[in-house]
Design an enzyme around this catalytic site. Structure first.
Site, PDB file in Angstrom:
ATOM      1  N   ARG A  17      28.261 -10.680  10.129  1.00 13.25           N
ATOM      2  CA  ARG A  17      27.456 -10.737  11.362  1.00 13.25           C
ATOM      3  C   ARG A  17      27.187  -9.354  11.945  1.00 13.25           C
ATOM      4  NH1 ARG A  17      26.443 -14.826   9.461  1.00 13.25           N
ATOM      5  NH2 ARG A  17      27.132 -16.911  10.090  1.00 13.25           N
ATOM      6  N   ASN A  37      19.972 -21.192  16.081  1.00 14.86           N
ATOM      7  CA  ASN A  37      20.749 -20.633  14.971  1.00 14.86           C
ATOM      8  C   ASN A  37      20.740 -19.100  14.966  1.00 14.86           C
ATOM      9  OD1 ASN A  37      18.395 -19.714  13.755  1.00 14.86           O
ATOM     10  ND2 ASN A  37      18.132 -21.591  12.577  1.00 14.86           N
ATOM     11  N   ASP A  43      30.198 -19.957  14.208  1.00 15.85           N
ATOM     12  CA  ASP A  43      29.393 -19.159  15.139  1.00 15.85           C
ATOM     13  C   ASP A  43      29.261 -19.864  16.494  1.00 15.85           C
ATOM     14  OD1 ASP A  43      28.820 -17.002  13.389  1.00 15.85           O
ATOM     15  OD2 ASP A  43      27.421 -18.286  12.311  1.00 15.85           O
ATOM     16  N   ARG A  44      28.354 -20.836  16.551  1.00 16.16           N
ATOM     17  CA  ARG A  44      28.139 -21.534  17.822  1.00 16.16           C
ATOM     18  C   ARG A  44      29.403 -22.246  18.282  1.00 16.16           C
ATOM     19  NH1 ARG A  44      22.371 -23.841  15.824  1.00 16.16           N
ATOM     20  NH2 ARG A  44      23.358 -23.548  13.797  1.00 16.16           N
ATOM     21  N   CYS A  80      29.203 -27.108  14.766  1.00 15.47           N
ATOM     22  CA  CYS A  80      27.784 -26.802  14.577  1.00 15.47           C
ATOM     23  C   CYS A  80      27.536 -27.058  13.099  1.00 15.47           C
ATOM     24  CB  CYS A  80      27.477 -25.371  14.998  1.00 15.47           C
ATOM     25  SG  CYS A  80      28.637 -24.145  14.371  1.00 15.47           S
ATOM     26  N   SER A  81      27.091 -26.075  12.339  1.00 17.51           N
ATOM     27  CA  SER A  81      26.943 -26.296  10.909  1.00 17.51           C
ATOM     28  C   SER A  81      28.254 -25.934  10.206  1.00 17.51           C
ATOM     29  CB  SER A  81      25.785 -25.467  10.362  1.00 17.51           C
ATOM     30  OG  SER A  81      24.585 -25.884  10.978  1.00 17.51           O
TER      31      SER A  81
END
Lengths: 549, 565
Positions: B383, B274, B342-343, B337-338
């Site tokens: 970010r 994460n 991001d990922r 991802c969540s």
């Protein structure tokens, strides 16, 4: 001895060969006195011709009656041979073992090899000390050629002709020799034309525990200093190791006896440590299953990159003393045949643009390694896969090549040769059809009559059709001193050697080809434009009488 | 300007990056956007440091020669200053601390940056990247996929673009139902369609499945995505999180798809850590770069300890898995991802670079960033700390994507139209706030800020300077340029990115082969031009000859210059 005695099974059919990045080949395996040959007996199929001397170690495995021999080569390649029949396999394995560990130099392949090309320029005659001395003479008259070692009695590991200060007579040289390990008294390694400073190399002084001194040795090295100038002695060992050497009769120069010299100790490792480092590095590179953490920790634990950094740093130090401080330098370690040569030869690459040409680099290897008595035969007897007890094997020269590669990578336009040239040299130091790297010293080579009985590597390399592969397309002669960065992040793993057989280089090779194309196209255009310009100029001169009033 | 206490300071010393022993004396100026150092030397060399690029300003204890000030930037440049009076240094520190941490969007540089473009040109610049055209370029079959207006005015999902591509077969009710079952309404939508295999990459956030919840709409949505690829009988759901993290999310009513409920899916966990792990990892990597005279062991140990390359490998591995599924197996993939910003963005965009040579061109990479990152709500302002805010929101997500591209460039030197400089320039501008492209956290926020009217777009600026960013080895007809890239991801293939993290070690004298080649290529171009003029010149006329000669001389002059360089 006949080779036939060692070959229990000269041939086997139905052998399957597995090699990195190549399709498997089935064919007939033949053993000759010097080669392991696999032939598929089909046209256009590449065959395996492997010198026995290139074999570092072998492993045998059996599944039922199918035997497998894993052949691990000194150039770090690993190949696999599947041989049907247990007896055949065992026979072949023991034959390979016997043939790849022959000790007698006179049985080596170079004595049997007959070149398929015409030797136009004999490599044995290319780099003779008299010629090098002529160059030196054109720059300074303070040195002379001494024949004191003509029968190799003063120093068995030195060549017969030596460059020494003019004011030092042969008798003094003999006395100085008796004060240095192996008789290796201080001799000229490099003359820096820009400021007249010199780099000398030697072996450790034999001061012993009671602090022996030798007036002739002191006089000899002081003769290289200008009036009022100081010099630097770079001892490649740590002070602790140098101290310990005293107990065995060695030692280092005492300040009191050498007041004009400042001694600096560095920490370049010695042979067995380097050999172990190579073995660990290659082991790490060959295991593709490593996680990132494990890979980085293995790379670190091998210490290879640390050795590269230490050697380069010391070479930069020597070069700095000469070029920036304007001081002369004497380099030595213990015997003066390993770390000393790494330092003196790399310093010359940094300082002297001539050493960055192909001829110049060949001359450097002749001068600073072959004639300087680096024991190639001993050091390169085994490579990273040897499982026997290490004797005097050590990748000293490979580390030197690695350092050259690091500089080449940082200054990609300053070298006339490319990475392939360095890789080729690495291969030939471990196994070769040429006699150049046979033996441990000049005296041995003379005795073996290598120059008459074998072909020189340089005779082959310097042919235009071979040379082409080794030319750096980006080369632009650069007359400057080049200072490499020795920061850890600037020093990379030499993939061309250590990952060569682990990952395909197709894309990198293509990139290289692309680079060659761009440069060749540019040259082509230049030629065209130049010829047009000439035509134009000609037209103009023809026209000019009309234009003059 | 209210934050600047001392706009001008004389006799400031700036230390050389490479040799800290060397320094220059000069004058330090503070403007509202930049700190400028002007050397007292004849050359009056100027160093401009953008305030929005500063990540950390630190004052060291005063010593007899003055007060040292260290400015660390988000692009890993470090500037070391020595200010004669402690009082001045305190003032500068206070000003910079405030200026480098703007509190409102309005304070950002992009709102004052004025490159003198008229309104029309500015609008044209914003239209330079057209995502609608990009989905057409992918060759989406109209009978299977279409753009839905379901997210018009961002009413379905406020962090998604207003135009979404979904399977044509799903009804509006299914779209709404699926959005309801996904974290923050980020329902599965198309990211990339691979024409050669008809397989697609879709993206979403995690489902709100908890331990037992299910949604038939969401199940239908996945079914429809799978069926939009007529040849395939199943699809992958790639959860880019470590499985343990995904399981932990179930307790919070989130989690991952239950394979019993979703028929024909194969769930695959990839294990990218994460944002908090990544932030700490990068900090350790930066610390390695900051080491003073490290030994080789210090360096390698630090590199290992940072875990950075391990994370880069994880991101690249995710891309490789997806690309292989899509290109080789012809299987569609849903990536999440969540939150899916991001990922998910990393995995989708790395896979796209591997799959489609267009994304390996200068324009193509811009399009990809605009699509997978900007439009799909990657939270740039959080970010990359554009505003003073929660430090736990900061993470080098984009850094990792750019580094994956760089690692690929090492393996495929001819496959990319752009060079390393382009990636570094992109990286700088993600932080710089000079252009409006990366301001805000999603499309809606950008619209509300009226960025297109108030700021300028980065892309045309980079495009105009593309000569500087071109890889000399790139050729459109080269075999490496075509098709799908299949990189090795063995540990030893990953390298420390010296150009990015080793700023302090850029040797002045060392040469770059790419620059040499670019110079050669430029020269070739001039030669080609000269050749064509020579050939055009009618030989008879005197005038023509003179022209020609003049050009020839001109050229010789340039050649001379190049040798000096």
């Amino acid at each position: 001895m006949e080779f036939a005695e060692l070959i229990k099974t000269p041939r086997a059919d139905g052998v399957v060969l597995h090699r990195p990045f190549m399709p498997t080949v089935e064919g007939t395996l033949c053993l000759t006195g010097h080669h392991l040959i696999l032939s598929s007996r089909q046209d256009n199929t590449e065959e395996l011709w492997l010198l026995h001397t290139n074999i570092d170690s072998i492993e045998k495995r059996f599944v039922g009656s199918l035997g497998t021999i894993i052949v691990k080569c000194k150039d770090l390649r690993v190949i696999q041979l599947d041989i049907p029949g247990m007896e055949e396999c065992l026979n072949i394995a023991s034959s390979i073992e016997a043939l790849s560990t022959l000790d007698s130099l006179s049985l080596m392949y170079p004595f049997f090899y007959r070149p398929l090309f015409e030797v136009i320029e004999d490599g044995w005659q290319l780099f003779i000390p008299e010629e090098a001395f002529k160059d030196l003479e054109s720059m300074t008259d303070e040195w002379r050629l001494s024949e004191v070692n003509k029968d190799f009695s003063v120093c068995p590991s030195y060549p017969s002709l030596l460059t020494v200060p003019k004011d030092i007579d042969d008798e003094s040289l003999c006395k100085a020799a008796s004060f240095r390990h192996g008789g290796r008294f201080p001799m000229l390694s490099y003359y820096h034309k820009k400021n007249g400073m010199v780099m000398m190399r030697a072996a450790q002084p034999l001061t012993g525990t009671n602090g022996r001194r030798c007036k002739e040795d002191e006089k000899l090295i002081n003769a290289t200093l200008c009036a009022g100038k100081r010099g630097y002695i770079i001892d490649t060992r740590t002070i602790a190791i140098a101290q310990q050497a005293k107990a065995r009769g060695g030692g280092f120069e005492q300040e009191a006896n050498y007041p004009q010299w400042r001694r600096i100790h560095k920490a370049i490792e010695r042979s067995n440590v380097l050999q172990e480092s190579l073995i660990k590095l290659v082991e790490a590179c060959n295991d593709q299953s490593h996680s990132m953490d494990r890979w980085l920790s293995k790379l670190e634990a091998s210490n290879w990159q640390s050795h590269v950094k230490e050697i380069l740093t010391t070479a930069c130090l020597a070069a700095q003393c000469i070029d920036r401080e304007g001081a002369s330098v004497l380099v030595h370690g213990t015997e003066g045949t390993d770390s000393t040569l790494q330092v003196t030869s790399l310093a010359q690459i940094i300082l002297d643009p001539a050493c960055r040409t192909i001829r110049g680099f060949e001359a450097l290897i002749e001068r600073e390694w072959l004639q300087a008595g680096h024991p190639f035969q001993h050091r390169c007897a085994q490579s990273a896969y040897s499982n026997g007890k290490p004797r005097s094997e050590a990748p000293v020269f490979l580390l030197f090549l690695d350092c050259v590669w690091q500089i080449l990578r940082q200054f990609p336009c300053s070298f006339q040769f490319n990475e392939n040239f360095l890789i080729m040299l690495f291969e030939h130091t471990y196994a070769s059809q040429f006699g150049t790297f046979l033996g441990n010293r000049v005296a041995e080579r003379v005795k073996l009559q290598l120059s008459q009985k074998t072909v020189s590597l340089w005779s082959w390399v310097n042919r235009p059709q071979e040379l082409e592969r080794f030319l750096n397309p980006l080369y632009e002669p650069n007359n400057l001193v080049i200072w490499p960065s020795v920061a850890p992040q600037s020093l990379l793993l030499w993939e061309g050697i250590f990952l060569r057989w682990n990952r395909s280089t197709k894309c990198l090779d293509e990139a290289y080809q692309e680079m060659v194309h761009i440069i060749e196209y540019n040259k082509e255009l230049q030629n065209k434009v130049n010829s047009l310009r000439r035509q134009l100029a000609q037209l103009e001169t023809e026209d000019s009488p009309l234009q003059t009033p | 300007m209210e934050h600047i206490r001392t706009p001008k300071l004389e006799n400031v010393r700036m230390f050389d990056k490479l040799t800290p022993r060397k320094s220059m004396v000069g004058t330090l100026y503070l403007s509202s956007t930049h700190t400028i150092f002007v050397e007292n030397s004849e050359a009056r060399k100027e160093t401009w440091i953008l305030h929005s690029l500063m990540s950390n300003v630190e004052r060291l204890p005063t010593n007899p020669s003055g007060s040292p000030l260290i400015i660390r930037c988000k692009n890993f440049h470090v500037y070391r200053l020595l200010i004669p009076l402690e009082k001045d240094c305190v003032d500068v520190l206070a000003s910079l601390a405030r200026l480098s941490h703007p509190e409102r969007y309005g304070e950002l540089f992009c709102f004052s940056f004025n490159p003198n473009l008229d309104k029309e040109l500015r609008e044209k610049a914003w239209a330079f990247i057209d995502l609608k055209a990009e989905f057409i370029r992918m060759g989406i079959p109209r009978n299977l996929w279409h753009a839905t207006a379901a997210n018009h005015e961002h009413r379905l999902c406020d962090t998604y673009p207003s135009e979404l591509y979904v399977p044509k077969s799903v009804s509006p009710a299914v779209i709404v139902g699926s959005a309801k079952f996904r974290s923050r309404g980020r329902l599965p939508v198309l990211s990339y369609y691979h024409r050669d295999s008809s397989a697609s990459i879709c993206r979403s956030s995690q489902p709100l499945s908890g331990f037992s919840a299910r949604s038939s709409d969401d199940e239908q949505m996945l079914q429809a995505i799978m069926k939009s690829n007529p040849v395939s009988e199943f699809m992958y759901v790639v959860d880019t999180r470590p499985k343990l993290n995904a399981m932990a999310n179930r307790a919070a009513g989130k989690g991952y798809e239950n394979e019993d409920h979703y028929t024909h899916i194969k769930l695959q966990f990839i294990g990218i850590e994460n944002i908090h792990v990544m932030r700490n990892s990068q900090q350790k990597l930066i610390d390695v770069g900051d080491l003073v005279a490290p030994t080789m062991s210090d360096f390698l140990w630090g590199l290992e300890n940072s875990g950075w390359l391990k994370h880069i490998k994880a991101v690249l591995d995710a891309g490789v898995f997806i690309a292989k599924a899509v290109a080789e197996d012809g299987v569609s993939v849903l990536v999440h991802c969540s939150d899916g910003w991001d990922r998910t963005a990393q995995a989708c965009s790395v896979a796209s670079v591997l799959l489609d040579s267009y994304y390996r061109t200068i324009k193509g990479l811009m399009v990809l960033i605009e699509k997978d990152w900007v439009s799909f709500g990657h939270k740039f302002s959080h970010r990359y700390a554009h505003l003073d805010g929660d430090p736990k929101e900061v993470s080098p997500v984009m850094d990792q994507f750019l580094e994956c591209v760089w690692q690929l460039m090492q393996q495929f030197p001819c496959a990319f139209e752009f060079n390393e400089r382009f990636l570094i320039q992109l990286h700088t501008h993600i932080f710089s706030c000079q252009y409006g492209n990366f301001i805000g956290n999603c499309q809606k926020e950008r619209r509300d800020l009226k960025l297109q009217e108030r700021t300028h777009s980065l892309w045309p600026h980079l495009w105009e300077n593309r000569a500087e960013y071109t890889n000399p080895l790139y050729r459109t007809d080269h075999s490496q340029t075509q098709g799908v890239l299949k990189p090795l991801t063995t540990a030893y293939c990953f390298k420390f990115w010296k150009g990015m993290y080793g700023c302090a070690e850029k040797s002045v004298t060392s040469q770059s082969p790419a620059d040499c080649l670019n110079a050669v290529r430029e020269e070739s171009q001039q030669l080609e031009e000269e050749l064509s003029t020579h050939q055009e010149v009618p030989r008879e006329t005197d005038a023509g000859q003179e022209n020609c000669r003049a050009e020839g001389e001109n050229f010789r002059g340039e050649e001379g210059d190049q040798e000096v360089v």
